[in-house]
Scaffold this motif. Structure first.
Motif, mmCIF file in Angstrom:
data_model
loop_
_atom_site.group_PDB
_atom_site.id
_atom_site.type_symbol
_atom_site.label_atom_id
_atom_site.label_comp_id
_atom_site.label_asym_id
_atom_site.label_seq_id
_atom_site.Cartn_x
_atom_site.Cartn_y
_atom_site.Cartn_z
ATOM 1 N N ILE A 9 0.834 -1.206 0.000
ATOM 2 C CA ILE A 9 0.000 0.000 0.000
ATOM 3 C C ILE A 9 0.871 1.259 0.000
ATOM 4 O O ILE A 9 0.603 2.231 -0.721
ATOM 5 C CB ILE A 9 -0.947 0.012 1.211
ATOM 6 N N ALA A 10 1.944 1.245 0.812
ATOM 7 C CA ALA A 10 2.836 2.407 0.893
ATOM 8 C C ALA A 10 3.527 2.652 -0.449
ATOM 9 O O ALA A 10 3.709 3.813 -0.866
ATOM 10 C CB ALA A 10 3.874 2.199 1.992
ATOM 11 N N MET A 11 3.905 1.599 -1.142
ATOM 12 C CA MET A 11 4.537 1.752 -2.458
ATOM 13 C C MET A 11 3.559 2.347 -3.467
ATOM 14 O O MET A 11 3.916 3.215 -4.266
ATOM 15 C CB MET A 11 5.058 0.394 -2.950
ATOM 16 N N SER A 66 0.863 10.407 -3.192
ATOM 17 C CA SER A 66 0.067 10.699 -1.999
ATOM 18 C C SER A 66 0.915 10.781 -0.743
ATOM 19 O O SER A 66 0.521 11.417 0.233
ATOM 20 C CB SER A 66 -1.019 9.621 -1.824
ATOM 21 N N VAL A 67 2.049 10.098 -0.736
ATOM 22 C CA VAL A 67 2.984 10.169 0.396
ATOM 23 C C VAL A 67 4.382 10.424 -0.158
ATOM 24 O O VAL A 67 4.676 10.109 -1.315
ATOM 25 C CB VAL A 67 2.973 8.871 1.240
#
Length: 319
Positions: free
Chosen positions: A255-257, A264-265
């Motif tokens: 999800i972070a990738m 988004s991040v």
């Protein structure tokens, strides 16, 4: 972690060897072969063209979904179905491994432990990345690392949310169940049965767990992660606990990738650079404290369970 009380005839070394050979065959050969034929309808070409594309899959954008399916079937067959069959052959019951639900408090605690440990482990990721080996071994290790890294980058460069969902199944759900079933549910238990030393069993299993990924420059952090899974399994006696921890670790990474690729991040979770040392130190202390709380929680839970069972036994004796 509990072993069956009935006598076992097969030597632990034999169980471990058979398990590793069968798992490797299932994961590397049989499972991907099944996945290849399942994936054919998802490739815009003939069987021969898809076979040719497998020689250099990362250069063909149409190979992403077929590779997901091949890896998924490899995991399903080699790390889940084959170990389940072996467990029945060695007179083990799957219900002994998966008989308990996870209390909400334990699930929340495991989530916190995994998150703070990821920051702590960033130090070991950077340290391990900079280790130098003898020239011949280092060339082989770096070559293998680059090939696997290129494949990982290809599979985690998402073109759609559907691919993210498929990646969660293939990278998070199936490996969480399969790898914990093999390395904690079978191998760690067999090492413990052979040595009667839980620390030796946990760390040896964790080392094999890391080595089998064939990524030396991630060996130490992955071994530490395997040891973390091993201890929470031993303390809880519930294989669902390390499965959940494994899923959170892999699922959060996927999800972070995706969020990073979408902008988004700003944090690149795939970076080998360690977090700032105050964060590493603070999360290291937090990891130890949370593990202590987790261990004490399950010690209390087991004591309560034992007391309840004793009271039930006494009740049945009353005329």
């Amino acid at each position: 972690m509990e072993l069956k009380t009935q006598a076992r005839q097969t030597h632990p070394a034999v169980v471990i060897l058979i398990t590793l050979v069968a798992v490797l065959m299932g994961f590397q050969v049989v499972g991907p072969m099944i996945g290849f034929f399942v994936a054919l309808p998802f490739y815009p070409g003939t069987l021969l063209e898809m076979t040719e594309a497998l020689k250099d899959p990362t250069s063909d954008p149409n190979m992403k979904v077929p590779l997901y399916l091949m890896q998924g079937f490899g995991t399903l067959f080699g790390l889940i179905l084959v170990p389940m069959f072996l467990l029945t052959r060695f007179h083990e019951s799957l219900t002994d491994l998966f008989r308990k639900a996870i209390p909400v408090q334990a699930a929340l605690l495991i989530g916190l432990i995994v998150m703070v440990f990821m920051i702590t482990n960033s130090f070991f990721i950077e340290w391990n990345k900079d280790i130098h080996l003898p020239s011949g071994i280092e060339e082989w290790a770096k070559s293998t690392e680059e090939q696997l890294g290129e494949l990982t980058e290809y599979l985690t460069s998402f073109d759609s949310q559907a691919q993210v969902f498929l990646a969660l199944i293939v990278i998070a759900v199936l490996p969480a169940i399969g790898e914990e079933l093999v390395f904690r549910g079978i191998i760690q238990r067999e090492f413990f049965r052979a040595s009667n030393n839980i620390h030796l069993a946990i760390w040896t299993s964790a080392a094999i767990f890391s080595a089998i990924h064939l990524q030396f420059y991630g060996f130490v952090p992955r071994m530490l992660l395997g040891a973390l899974f091993g201890y929470v399994y031993y303390w809880s006696g519930n294989l669902w606990i390390p499965v959940l921890a494994h899923f959170i670790n892999n699922g959060f990474t996927v999800i972070a990738m995706y969020l990073y690729q979408q902008g988004s991040v700003k944090m690149d979770i795939e970076s080998s650079e360690a977090a700032p040392w105050p964060a590493v130190a603070g999360c290291g202390v937090a990891t130890v404290l949370l593990l202590y709380i987790f261990k004490k929680m399950y010690e209390k839970h087991k004591a309560t369970e034992l007391l309840n069972n004793t009271n039930e036994d006494h009740t049945t004796l009353v005329p």
